[in-house]
Motif scaffolding. Structure first.
Motif, PDB file in Angstrom:
ATOM      1  N   PHE A   1       0.863  -1.184   0.000  1.00 55.04           N
ATOM      2  CA  PHE A   1       0.000   0.000   0.000  1.00 55.04           C
ATOM      3  C   PHE A   1       0.896   1.229   0.000  1.00 55.04           C
ATOM      4  N   ASP A   2       0.703   2.125  -0.952  1.00 58.64           N
ATOM      5  CA  ASP A   2       1.458   3.371  -0.977  1.00 58.64           C
ATOM      6  C   ASP A   2       0.472   4.537  -1.080  1.00 58.64           C
ATOM      7  N   PRO A   3       0.118   5.129   0.078  1.00 58.74           N
ATOM      8  CA  PRO A   3      -0.805   6.263   0.067  1.00 58.74           C
ATOM      9  C   PRO A   3      -0.054   7.577  -0.178  1.00 58.74           C
ATOM     10  N   ASP A   4      -0.545   8.371  -1.093  1.00 57.03           N
ATOM     11  CA  ASP A   4       0.027   9.694  -1.313  1.00 57.03           C
ATOM     12  C   ASP A   4      -0.818  10.760  -0.628  1.00 57.03           C
ATOM     13  N   CYS A   5      -1.699  10.327   0.222  1.00 57.43           N
ATOM     14  CA  CYS A   5      -2.474  11.185   1.094  1.00 57.43           C
ATOM     15  C   CYS A   5      -2.853  10.338   2.296  1.00 57.43           C
ATOM     16  N   HIS A   6      -3.204  10.963   3.384  1.00 61.66           N
ATOM     17  CA  HIS A   6      -3.547  10.241   4.608  1.00 61.66           C
ATOM     18  C   HIS A   6      -4.972   9.695   4.470  1.00 61.66           C
ATOM     19  N   TYR A   7      -5.098   8.370   4.457  1.00 68.37           N
ATOM     20  CA  TYR A   7      -6.395   7.722   4.261  1.00 68.37           C
ATOM     21  C   TYR A   7      -6.838   7.012   5.528  1.00 68.37           C
ATOM     22  N   TRP A   8      -7.680   7.676   6.308  1.00 66.48           N
ATOM     23  CA  TRP A   8      -8.255   7.025   7.474  1.00 66.48           C
ATOM     24  C   TRP A   8      -9.145   5.891   6.993  1.00 66.48           C
ATOM     25  N   ASN A   9      -9.230   4.831   7.806  1.00 71.15           N
ATOM     26  CA  ASN A   9     -10.097   3.716   7.443  1.00 71.15           C
ATOM     27  C   ASN A   9     -10.443   2.918   8.692  1.00 71.15           C
TER      28      ASN A   9
END
Length: 179
Positions: A148-156
Motif C-alpha cells: 500500500f502506498d498512500p500519497d495522502c492520509h487515508y483514514w479507514n
C-alpha cells in the motif's frame, strides 16, 4: 443399462454436491487500519498461506472499510499492489509522501483516487481484476504480500483479505473416469 448408470451418476452428484462447500480464509493486518495509511509511509502486509491440498481457488477479495481522505486534493492516490513475497506481518518505510508509486512494477490491484468527502468501502475482487493466476503463482511457496502506498492520509476502519476455495470433487472425478 446405460440409462440406469447415467441416472445413478446424476443421483451421486446430488449426494456429493453438498459436501463440496466453499471455505473462506480471512486475514486482517495488525493494526487492522494499517496505521490509517499515513501518507509519509508505504506499507507492506505479508501473509503466510498456502492453498490447501485438494482445493481450488475461487476468489480473493481485498476490502478497505470506510476509507476517507483527510483532505481532498488533486493528485491524491492510494496505490495497492500484489507482492510475490513479504515478511509476515506489517512493515513500513518512510517515503515522505513521495507522490510516486513505491511498488510500481508489481501487479496493480488498485489506484484509488478518492471521489470527494465522505467514507466509502472499497472492494477489490482479484477474479474481476484478472489476478487469480498471478495470485496462485505467488502463493506457491506459502508467502505473499500486499503493498500500500498512500500519497495522502487515508483514514479507514480496517483492511481485510478473504480467500475463497472449494474442495476438488475427487469422488466425483473418480466416478466420471469410469464412464
Amino acid at each position: 443399462m446405460k440409462k440406469i448408470l447415467y441416472l445413478l451418476l446424476i443421483f451421486a452428484i446430488f449426494l456429493i454436491t453438498p459436501i463440496c462447500k466453499a471455505d473462506t480464509f480471512s486475514f486482517s493486518p495488525t493494526p487492522p487500519d494499517l496505521y490509517d495509511l499515513d501518507h509519509h509511509y508505504y506499507f507492506i502486509w505479508g501473509i503466510n498461506w498456502q492453498l490447501p491440498a485438494g482445493h481450488t481457488l475461487v476468489d480473493v477479495v481485498l476490502t478497505i472499510k470506510n476509507i476517507d481522505d483527510w483532505t481532498n486534493e488533486e493528485g491524491d492516490h492510494l496505490y495497492i499492489h500484489l507482492l510475490n513475497s513479504a515478511t509476515p506481518g506489517v512493515t513500513y518505510g518512510y517515503d515522505g509522501q513521495g507522490y510516486a508509486d513505491h511498488f510500481s512494477g508489481n501487479p496493480l490491484v488498485a489506484d484509488y483516487q478518492d471521489p470527494g468527502p465522505g467514507k466509502v468501502t472499497l472492494v477489490y475482487r482479484f477474479s474481476q481484476l484478472g489476478l487469480l493466476s498471478t495470485f496462485l503463482s505467488y502463493i506457491s511457496d506459502g508467502n505473499f504480500g500486499i503493498g500500500f502506498d498512500p500519497d495522502c492520509h487515508y483514514w479507514n476502519d480496517g483492511v481485510t483479505l478473504e480467500i475463497t476455495t472449494v474442495p476438488e470433487p475427487t469422488i466425483l472425478s473418480l466416478i466420471m473416469r469410469q464412464y
